[in-house]
Design a protein around this motif. Structure first.
Motif, PDB file in Angstrom:
ATOM      1  N   LEU A   1     -10.966   7.939 -19.334  1.00 30.41           N
ATOM      2  CA  LEU A   1     -12.065   6.990 -19.568  1.00 30.41           C
ATOM      3  C   LEU A   1     -11.554   5.634 -20.059  1.00 30.41           C
ATOM      4  O   LEU A   1     -12.286   4.652 -20.004  1.00 30.41           O
ATOM      5  CB  LEU A   1     -13.029   7.555 -20.623  1.00 30.41           C
ATOM      6  CG  LEU A   1     -13.698   8.894 -20.316  1.00 30.41           C
ATOM      7  CD1 LEU A   1     -14.516   9.381 -21.506  1.00 30.41           C
ATOM      8  CD2 LEU A   1     -14.591   8.774 -19.084  1.00 30.41           C
ATOM      9  N   ILE A   2     -10.316   5.617 -20.560  1.00 24.97           N
ATOM     10  CA  ILE A   2      -9.795   4.369 -21.141  1.00 24.97           C
ATOM     11  C   ILE A   2      -8.421   4.061 -20.543  1.00 24.97           C
ATOM     12  O   ILE A   2      -7.803   4.924 -19.913  1.00 24.97           O
ATOM     13  CB  ILE A   2      -9.684   4.457 -22.675  1.00 24.97           C
ATOM     14  CG1 ILE A   2      -8.795   5.646 -23.082  1.00 24.97           C
ATOM     15  CG2 ILE A   2     -11.047   4.588 -23.300  1.00 24.97           C
ATOM     16  CD1 ILE A   2      -8.554   5.745 -24.594  1.00 24.97           C
ATOM     17  N   GLU A   3      -7.981   2.818 -20.740  1.00 26.37           N
ATOM     18  CA  GLU A   3      -6.643   2.474 -20.271  1.00 26.37           C
ATOM     19  C   GLU A   3      -5.845   1.812 -21.391  1.00 26.37           C
ATOM     20  O   GLU A   3      -6.411   1.385 -22.411  1.00 26.37           O
ATOM     21  CB  GLU A   3      -6.702   1.583 -19.035  1.00 26.37           C
ATOM     22  CG  GLU A   3      -7.431   0.279 -19.193  1.00 26.37           C
ATOM     23  CD  GLU A   3      -7.492  -0.482 -17.862  1.00 26.37           C
ATOM     24  OE1 GLU A   3      -6.651  -1.371 -17.680  1.00 26.37           O
ATOM     25  OE2 GLU A   3      -8.376  -0.199 -17.029  1.00 26.37           O
ATOM     26  N   GLN A   4      -4.534   1.760 -21.198  1.00 23.68           N
ATOM     27  CA  GLN A   4      -3.668   1.195 -22.232  1.00 23.68           C
ATOM     28  C   GLN A   4      -3.879  -0.305 -22.343  1.00 23.68           C
ATOM     29  O   GLN A   4      -4.180  -0.979 -21.346  1.00 23.68           O
ATOM     30  CB  GLN A   4      -2.214   1.518 -21.937  1.00 23.68           C
ATOM     31  CG  GLN A   4      -1.855   2.955 -22.315  1.00 23.68           C
ATOM     32  CD  GLN A   4      -0.366   3.192 -22.308  1.00 23.68           C
ATOM     33  OE1 GLN A   4       0.249   3.116 -21.244  1.00 23.68           O
ATOM     34  NE2 GLN A   4       0.210   3.502 -23.453  1.00 23.68           N
TER      35      GLN A   4
ATOM     36  N   GLY B   1      -0.795   2.570 -27.909  1.00 27.42           N
ATOM     37  CA  GLY B   1      -1.280   1.562 -26.962  1.00 27.42           C
ATOM     38  C   GLY B   1      -2.612   1.915 -26.318  1.00 27.42           C
ATOM     39  O   GLY B   1      -3.096   1.177 -25.458  1.00 27.42           O
ATOM     40  N   TRP B   2      -3.260   3.010 -26.747  1.00 30.35           N
ATOM     41  CA  TRP B   2      -4.533   3.426 -26.128  1.00 30.35           C
ATOM     42  C   TRP B   2      -5.748   2.899 -26.889  1.00 30.35           C
ATOM     43  O   TRP B   2      -6.877   3.282 -26.594  1.00 30.35           O
ATOM     44  CB  TRP B   2      -4.594   4.948 -26.035  1.00 30.35           C
ATOM     45  CG  TRP B   2      -3.651   5.490 -25.018  1.00 30.35           C
ATOM     46  CD1 TRP B   2      -2.376   5.937 -25.233  1.00 30.35           C
ATOM     47  CD2 TRP B   2      -3.871   5.611 -23.609  1.00 30.35           C
ATOM     48  NE1 TRP B   2      -1.803   6.334 -24.050  1.00 30.35           N
ATOM     49  CE2 TRP B   2      -2.696   6.145 -23.034  1.00 30.35           C
ATOM     50  CE3 TRP B   2      -4.947   5.319 -22.768  1.00 30.35           C
ATOM     51  CZ2 TRP B   2      -2.568   6.387 -21.669  1.00 30.35           C
ATOM     52  CZ3 TRP B   2      -4.821   5.565 -21.413  1.00 30.35           C
ATOM     53  CH2 TRP B   2      -3.649   6.093 -20.862  1.00 30.35           C
ATOM     54  N   GLY B   3      -5.526   2.055 -27.827  1.00 32.41           N
ATOM     55  CA  GLY B   3      -6.618   1.482 -28.608  1.00 32.41           C
ATOM     56  C   GLY B   3      -6.051   0.972 -29.913  1.00 32.41           C
ATOM     57  O   GLY B   3      -4.844   1.098 -30.167  1.00 32.41           O
TER      58      GLY B   3
ATOM     59  N   LEU C   1     -10.230   0.068 -24.587  1.00 30.67           N
ATOM     60  CA  LEU C   1     -10.511  -0.686 -23.360  1.00 30.67           C
ATOM     61  C   LEU C   1     -10.937   0.316 -22.280  1.00 30.67           C
ATOM     62  O   LEU C   1     -10.191   1.242 -21.954  1.00 30.67           O
ATOM     63  CB  LEU C   1      -9.245  -1.433 -22.924  1.00 30.67           C
ATOM     64  CG  LEU C   1      -9.310  -2.261 -21.650  1.00 30.67           C
ATOM     65  CD1 LEU C   1     -10.316  -3.400 -21.773  1.00 30.67           C
ATOM     66  CD2 LEU C   1      -7.924  -2.837 -21.312  1.00 30.67           C
ATOM     67  N   VAL C   2     -12.136   0.135 -21.755  1.00 37.84           N
ATOM     68  CA  VAL C   2     -12.667   1.068 -20.763  1.00 37.84           C
ATOM     69  C   VAL C   2     -11.879   0.936 -19.453  1.00 37.84           C
ATOM     70  O   VAL C   2     -11.556  -0.169 -19.023  1.00 37.84           O
ATOM     71  CB  VAL C   2     -14.165   0.797 -20.508  1.00 37.84           C
ATOM     72  CG1 VAL C   2     -14.725   1.737 -19.441  1.00 37.84           C
ATOM     73  CG2 VAL C   2     -14.955   0.957 -21.800  1.00 37.84           C
TER      74      VAL C   2
ATOM     75  N   ASP D   1     -10.140  -9.253 -18.338  1.00 40.20           N
ATOM     76  CA  ASP D   1      -9.456 -10.317 -19.087  1.00 40.20           C
ATOM     77  C   ASP D   1     -10.280 -10.753 -20.293  1.00 40.20           C
ATOM     78  O   ASP D   1      -9.762 -10.963 -21.387  1.00 40.20           O
ATOM     79  CB  ASP D   1      -9.121 -11.505 -18.171  1.00 40.20           C
ATOM     80  CG  ASP D   1     -10.305 -11.952 -17.308  1.00 40.20           C
ATOM     81  OD1 ASP D   1     -11.384 -11.316 -17.405  1.00 40.20           O
ATOM     82  OD2 ASP D   1     -10.155 -12.917 -16.544  1.00 40.20           O
ATOM     83  N   LEU D   2     -11.585 -10.849 -20.102  1.00 39.79           N
ATOM     84  CA  LEU D   2     -12.461 -11.236 -21.201  1.00 39.79           C
ATOM     85  C   LEU D   2     -12.538 -10.114 -22.244  1.00 39.79           C
ATOM     86  O   LEU D   2     -12.569 -10.366 -23.451  1.00 39.79           O
ATOM     87  CB  LEU D   2     -13.865 -11.549 -20.659  1.00 39.79           C
ATOM     88  CG  LEU D   2     -14.865 -12.145 -21.639  1.00 39.79           C
ATOM     89  CD1 LEU D   2     -14.366 -13.457 -22.223  1.00 39.79           C
ATOM     90  CD2 LEU D   2     -16.215 -12.373 -20.966  1.00 39.79           C
ATOM     91  N   ALA D   3     -12.548  -8.872 -21.759  1.00 35.25           N
ATOM     92  CA  ALA D   3     -12.587  -7.716 -22.665  1.00 35.25           C
ATOM     93  C   ALA D   3     -11.347  -7.717 -23.561  1.00 35.25           C
ATOM     94  O   ALA D   3     -11.445  -7.501 -24.779  1.00 35.25           O
ATOM     95  CB  ALA D   3     -12.659  -6.427 -21.868  1.00 35.25           C
ATOM     96  N   VAL D   4     -10.194  -7.993 -22.976  1.00 37.39           N
ATOM     97  CA  VAL D   4      -8.937  -8.013 -23.740  1.00 37.39           C
ATOM     98  C   VAL D   4      -8.969  -9.158 -24.761  1.00 37.39           C
ATOM     99  O   VAL D   4      -8.543  -8.992 -25.908  1.00 37.39           O
ATOM    100  CB  VAL D   4      -7.738  -8.142 -22.777  1.00 37.39           C
ATOM    101  CG1 VAL D   4      -6.455  -8.404 -23.545  1.00 37.39           C
ATOM    102  CG2 VAL D   4      -7.608  -6.878 -21.925  1.00 37.39           C
TER     103      VAL D   4
END
Lengths: 264, 356
Positions: B106-109, B129-131, B270-271, B278-281
């Motif tokens: 469900l999430i990415e690094q 690195g997963w959150g 990060l989903v 890019d905006l999420a990061v």
């Protein structure tokens, strides 16, 4: 004819009324407490919590959005539910029981499951229209209430009166408006009220489908409880009680939904 | 030598200014008009994110951030339901759920190169690195200030506490902390070892039943009830729900028994396949910036996961910061991968014990 009501019945009704109404007094009392957190019995007296709630743009926006949503859902539920109820009660259709079972199924399936299923469906369709999603979700839940109450009133319609009106030369639209409508009106009105209240109070469907810009009152209330357990929560609850009372009074005044008329 | 007249210089200066001005205005031009949807927590943290952090971020980036308040399990449910076509870009969840989200894809690094604020993140709050953590609360016992709390959890099993305790509901994460406490009391081992002995400790859990007045699932409500004296002690809850009442003058506060306390880590992830990644990061990076973290921590009375932030003595009364202070207080983070695999069975057992 004057019927005398037995004193025992009066006492029983009084006790039932007390049990039903007494809990509603508790938030009213807690909402006027002049303390930074909820206490019972209240300490001091203030109306500042009402002022804080009414001045809060988030609270106002949630309340207005819930009103808007409930009004739309009620209109859509009635528009779909009344013809559906008429079709199911007045005509013999193939698979009638299955259709009825399908329509009533949201009352059986836990709403939280319905909500997550709808979210999954809308995500697969790529929908980002939150208001539309909420209207569809709430209508799915409200439709059974409309259909049940309208069906019940349609089944009680005296068909002999319709036949008599037709025999005397009344065209179908006159039969519908002058003969059928007065008989089914309480049922439609009851369905509409149920629909409005169910939509206004809904939490489990909204929890999945709402977003920050479309945030109904029950979700707002939950977040406020999470933020701080102060008397403003009791003030919101009290305002909702006042709103429900106002709604009943307005309906009574405008539509004359009195027990006497329903019984007649 | 080339000479430039005053008039020519003026033209150059005007031209250069005209070119440079839009560059200044569009410092984050790539984000203009973009929109992301994020799932945040409710409570005072959610309130601060919505009222302070998001408006400033939207102004700086010319974007739109729609925040939906929820809680960890609901937020994970939303990610699952929208996995095929993600609706959310960033989700706030507790550390307990990170291994689940990772396993389920469900999430990415996080792209560390695009998040300069990660430089000050304490490594223990990076989750490979997963959150990242955003706020650290202390989970412990809370009590009415009119009583003297026990120095050890073991004392809570004594008859003098009959009917005086409120216990956290099995559906809330701190109920896992309680099970570990019960295992530690029974075995006499530290939390790190006791967490693997929970299966054998439900008899100890059942022994506490006569002392439990009722269960609670809402921290702020439980804090208010203990403050009113309806119960003497509540166990266990996160400091972020209790200390705001203490700070307001309510007669309720937390205590830290000798066995130790637990760390409640509120995190961001990060989903996978996030819209406008890019905006999420950039938003996740903003959440970790020192100025944001300081204000966020002071508002919610939680500790930041990044180093180098100065707090007043008043704030430091309520938070365990910096990281060596967390260690000094023995804040324990359970092995969530092990616990998640066991939790549904434990919840059923707890429900069986405390059902009316």
């Amino acid at each position: 004819m004057n019927e005398t009501v037995s004193p025992l019945l009066k006492i029983v009704v009084g006790i039932i009324l007390l049990i039903v109404v007494a809990p509603l007094v508790v938030p009213l009392l807690m909402s006027i407490s002049d303390t930074p957190f909820i206490v019972f019995p209240p300490q001091g007296f203030t109306l500042k919590w009402y002022g804080a709630v009414l001045a809060n743009p988030e609270a106002r926006a949630s309340f207005l959005f819930s009103l808007e949503l409930a009004a739309i859902v009620t209109a859509v539920s009635l528009a779909l539910g009344v013809p559906c109820a008429a079709g199911l009660t007045r005509f013999k259709l193939p698979g009638q029981d299955a259709i009825l079972g399908l329509i009533l199924s949201p009352l059986i399936v836990p709403l939280i499951v319905t909500g997550v299923a709808l979210l999954q469906l809308f995500a697969m369709l790529g929908s980002r229209a939150t208001l539309l999603q909420l209207v569809i979700g709430h209508t799915v839940v409200c439709l059974p209430y409309v259909i049940r109450s309208v069906s019940a009133s349609l089944l009680l319609v005296n068909r002999n009166l319709e036949d008599a009106a037709s025999v005397l030369g009344a065209p179908p639209h006159i039969v519908a408006t002058r003969v059928i409508w007065p008989q089914v009106r309480p049922g439609i009105l009851a369905g509409g009220i149920f629909s409005f209240i169910v939509s206004f109070d809904d939490y489990p469907i909204s929890m999945w489908l709402a977003d920050g810009n479309h945030f109904p009152v029950p979700l707002y209330l939950y977040t406020v409880i999470e933020r701080s357990f102060d008397p403003s929560i009791a003030a919101i609850a009290s305002l909702m009680i006042f709103f429900a009372l106002l709604l009943v009074l307005v309906i009574e005044k405008v539509f004359g939904l009195s027990l006497a008329r329903l019984a007649s | 030598m080339t000479t430039i007249s005053r008039r020519t210089f003026g033209k150059f200066a005007l031209g250069a200014t005209a070119l440079a001005a839009p560059m200044g205005f569009v410092r984050n031009g790539w984000a203009q008009g973009k929109e992301i949807q994020i799932g945040i927590w409710g409570g005072s943290q959610g309130e601060f994110v919505k009222k302070n952090i998001i408006p400033a971020f939207e102004k700086d980036f010319g974007c739109k951030v729609t925040a939906e308040e929820g809680f960890t399990l609901a937020n994970v449910g939303k990610m699952r339901a929208t996995k095929a076509n993600p609706k959310f870009s960033v989700m706030f969840i507790d550390d307990v759920a990170i291994p689940i989200c990772k396993t389920e894809g469900l999430i990415e690094q996080l792209p560390a190169a695009d998040m300069p604020a990660l430089a000050k993140l304490y490594p223990r709050f990076g989750f490979d690195g997963w959150g990242t953590a955003l706020a650290i609360s202390v989970a412990s016992m809370f009590h009415n200030t009119s009583i003297t709390p026990p120095g050890s959890y073991a004392e809570l099993w004594k008859p003098e506490y009959a009917g005086k305790l409120k216990l956290v509901s099995p559906k809330n994460t701190p109920s896992v902390f309680f099970l570990i406490v019960a295992a530690a009391v029974k075995s006499g081992k530290p939390f790190a070892e006791a967490q693997y002995l929970v299966d054998d400790s439900f008899d100890k859990v059942a022994e506490l039943k006569p002392n439990i007045m009722n269960l609670f699932d809402n921290g702020p409500q439980a804090a208010a009830e203990v403050a009113q004296g309806q119960a003497a002690i509540g166990l266990l809850e996160l400091s972020k729900y209790i200390y705001p009442y203490t700070a307001k003058g309510a007669p309720v506060t937390m205590s830290f028994p000798s066995e130790g306390s637990f760390a409640g880590n509120n995190c961001q992830v990060l989903v996978k396949g996030a819209p406008n990644k890019d905006l999420a990061v950039a938003f996740m990076n903003r959440m970790l910036e020192p100025a944001v973290q300081k204000a966020f921590s002071e508002y919610a009375l939680t500790a930041p996961p990044v180093s180098g932030i100065e707090f007043s003595a008043e704030t430091l009364k309520y938070i365990a910061y910096p990281v060596d202070e967390m260690d000094r207080r023995g804040l324990f983070t359970p092995d969530w991968e092990y616990i998640n695999a066991k939790r549904s069975g434990w919840t059923e057992k707890m429900n069986g014990i405390f059902a009316v």
